[in-house]
Design a protein around this motif. Structure first.
Motif, PDB file in Angstrom:
ATOM      1  N   GLU A  36      29.620   9.483  64.315  1.00 11.97           N
ATOM      2  CA  GLU A  36      28.256   9.759  63.848  1.00 11.97           C
ATOM      3  C   GLU A  36      27.855  11.197  64.148  1.00 11.97           C
ATOM      4  OE1 GLU A  36      26.234   7.967  61.911  1.00 11.97           O
ATOM      5  OE2 GLU A  36      27.843   6.484  61.783  1.00 11.97           O
ATOM      6  N   LEU A  37      28.238  11.712  65.314  1.00 13.49           N
ATOM      7  CA  LEU A  37      27.933  13.100  65.645  1.00 13.49           C
ATOM      8  C   LEU A  37      28.650  14.072  64.707  1.00 13.49           C
ATOM      9  CD1 LEU A  37      27.946  12.980  69.536  1.00 13.49           C
ATOM     10  CD2 LEU A  37      25.991  13.530  68.064  1.00 13.49           C
ATOM     11  N   GLU A  40      26.667  13.955  61.506  1.00 15.14           N
ATOM     12  CA  GLU A  40      25.364  14.607  61.666  1.00 15.14           C
ATOM     13  C   GLU A  40      25.495  16.126  61.701  1.00 15.14           C
ATOM     14  OE1 GLU A  40      23.390  13.056  65.125  1.00 15.14           O
ATOM     15  OE2 GLU A  40      23.371  11.010  64.324  1.00 15.14           O
ATOM     16  N   LYS A  41      26.559  16.625  62.309  1.00 10.48           N
ATOM     17  CA  LYS A  41      26.756  18.067  62.420  1.00 10.48           C
ATOM     18  C   LYS A  41      27.368  18.666  61.154  1.00 10.48           C
ATOM     19  CE  LYS A  41      27.107  18.101  67.430  1.00 10.48           C
ATOM     20  NZ  LYS A  41      26.070  19.058  67.776  1.00 10.48           N
TER      21      LYS A  41
END
Length: 68
Positions: A36-37, A40-41
């Motif tokens: 997820e990170l 998101e990035k």
């Protein structure tokens, strides 16, 4: 359950299995958080992850022997 010499061996085995399930849950949670990170990035897209997952799954479920 004849492979367990005592009832205590069986209890210890069940305890170890429970520990493995707990460890698996935490590793899966950490993996999902990292994915997820990355999304998101903007380092990877969800579609890229889905494509790579399908690609790796095909490799794992395919025959280990090449067809000639």
């Amino acid at each position: 359950m004849e492979s367990f010499s005592t009832s205590m061996d069986l209890v210890q085995f069940i305890g170890k299995l429970g520990d493995l399930k707990d460890e698996h849950y935490h590793m899966t949670l950490a993996f999902n958080a990292m994915m997820e990170l990355l999304i998101e990035k903007g380092l990877v897209t969800r579609q890229e992850l889905e494509h790579k997952t399908a690609e790796l799954n095909q490799l794992m479920t395919g025959s280990p022997y090449p067809m000639a």
